[in-house]
Structure formats: C-alpha cells, structure tokens
Design an enzyme around this catalytic site. Sequence first.
Site, PDB file in Angstrom:
ATOM      1  CD  GLN A 122      -1.139  -0.324   3.717  1.00 32.30           C
ATOM      2  OE1 GLN A 122      -1.204   0.524   4.605  1.00 32.30           O
ATOM      3  NE2 GLN A 122      -1.863  -1.458   3.733  1.00 32.30           N
TER       4      GLN A 122
ATOM      5  CG  HIS B 145      -0.489   5.851   3.642  1.00 33.04           C
ATOM      6  ND1 HIS B 145      -1.654   5.110   3.689  1.00 33.04           N
ATOM      7  CD2 HIS B 145       0.407   5.174   4.398  1.00 33.04           C
ATOM      8  CE1 HIS B 145      -1.464   4.037   4.446  1.00 33.04           C
ATOM      9  NE2 HIS B 145      -0.225   4.057   4.884  1.00 33.04           N
TER      10      HIS B 145
ATOM     11  CD  GLU C  42       2.239   4.594   7.741  1.00 31.57           C
ATOM     12  OE1 GLU C  42       1.293   4.344   8.485  1.00 31.57           O
ATOM     13  OE2 GLU C  42       2.398   4.040   6.636  1.00 31.57           O
TER      14      GLU C  42
ATOM     15  CG  HIS D  85       4.065   1.073   3.633  1.00 27.95           C
ATOM     16  ND1 HIS D  85       3.662   2.271   3.082  1.00 27.95           N
ATOM     17  CD2 HIS D  85       3.084   0.739   4.511  1.00 27.95           C
ATOM     18  CE1 HIS D  85       2.499   2.627   3.595  1.00 27.95           C
ATOM     19  NE2 HIS D  85       2.122   1.706   4.475  1.00 27.95           N
TER      20      HIS D  85
ATOM     21  NE  ARG E 226      -6.703  -2.933   1.548  1.00 28.67           N
ATOM     22  CZ  ARG E 226      -7.991  -2.668   1.698  1.00 28.67           C
ATOM     23  NH1 ARG E 226      -8.760  -2.550   0.627  1.00 28.67           N
ATOM     24  NH2 ARG E 226      -8.519  -2.548   2.886  1.00 28.67           N
TER      25      ARG E 226
END
Length: 268
Positions: A61, A63, A78, A136, A156
Amino acid sequence: MTAHVALKTKSVEKVWGKDILPAPFLAPEGQRIGEIWFEPAPPCADLLAKYLFTSEKLSVQVHPSDAQAPEGLSGKEECWLVLDADPGATLAIGFRQPLGPDAIRAAALDGSIEQLLEWHPAKRGDFFYLPAGTVHAIGPGLSLVEIQQNSDITYRLFDYGRPRQLHLDAAIAVAQGARHPADLRRTIDMTRSAQLVSGSHFRLDLLAGPPDQTMLARFGGPVLVMPLSGEVTVADECIAAGECAAITALASAGFSSQGLTLIAQSLR
C-alpha cells in the site's frame, strides 16, 4: 481546558490480525484484531496513535501527502516502532531498485511487486519513518506502535488475492518508485530516551523515566503520552501501559522512574 483527555480505544478487526494479543490487550472471542486505535481528540486531534498486531502480511500500500490527499483531508506520514517480532519477521519499505509508474502498475497486476520491495528484518527497537508516497507492507509475526498524521487514506496496490478493493490509479498517482532512505530507519536502545522524529508534521521521542529540562522545553504545548511500560499520572489520574492520553503540557504529568513512554506532538 482540562489537563488531559484519556483517548478512547477502538479495536479493529483485520484479516491479517491476531486472535491472541499481548497483554494488556484482549481480542474478543472469534475476532482477529489487527489494530488498537486511540481515537484522536483535542488538544492533539492531528495525531493518530495505534498498535498493530500481525499474523499475516498486510497489503502492499501507499498513502498520499497533504497536497495529494482529497480536498479537505490530510495526507499520511507515519512511523513504526517495533515492540516484538517473531524470528524471521520482516517489513517492506520502498523498492530494491527505482521503478517508474508503468513498472509499478505492471508489478502490482502480476503480483511481482512483493518481490520488488525491499524487505527489512525486524526486531524489538527497530524504528522506521515513512514519508507519504512510500510503498510499504508489514509481514506477519509483529507487534508495533504506529504514530501518524490523523488520516485513514490507504491506497492498496496488491493484496495477495484477498477479496478487498484495490486502488491502482490512486496509488500509482502518489507512489514513489524509490528506495527508502537509510537515514529514516535505525535500531534504538529501548532502555534509554531517544529522539525519534523531528519532521514537518510531528515530533516523537521515546522517554525512559521522567523528562529532563531539555525535553520539557522541546515539547512545549499539548502532547500525546503513550506509556509502553509503567504509568503516567495527570491530575491524580493514571494512564497505564496500553492506554494513551492527550495532555495540555508535558510538565503537568508525572512519570514512573522505570517507565517507558512515547511522547508525540503535532507541528501543524
């Protein structure tokens, strides 16, 4: 404003989660819990803290950044701190070799993207920072803490044949086909205080025992406190390991002399 807000917990079922969780957490009978969220609240509403527990691989996935996120939503940067890992556990972050958008799409469609990722061995104390756009995945056999921008936007690319939606076009539009910079990952001593993140979105420290004056000065203003062991006391209330709270000032809290606590602060 009150001195602190104890954050509500939310158990999230995942196909890759665990039915037996490490203490102090419990999975309801018949459920596989993959995430324990601490629901964001003022004065730290821009941050989301969670635990992750894996028995299978997570999807491959990515972001978006703030600039790439849908209007009105934030992006998602993150970081992960590994708390426990089975022998041979791994995390995938970035690619082994640079890839262009067409190559990423083709690899996602035929499943070879898993082999093109760079899989890193994982053990307790390993720390990874993931800028937005980093492709990742997380392997099985891991317990970790994730601190992130308060965003749940996940695109995804590949999900091992599971019957869940993929988001190829959105993922390709934001994915960086690059290696993960080596300076964004390291192993820390889990018995000592350490500065983990000082970025554009948030700062994060691991605190062993009570804070010193340097830390108190660096974390002026509201912070999240997340005890990993021991406890934190605010206004005569105890925040125990496995809990999390938003507090108005680090100096207002008392810390166990042998405790281990994550301290996070939004910079937005």
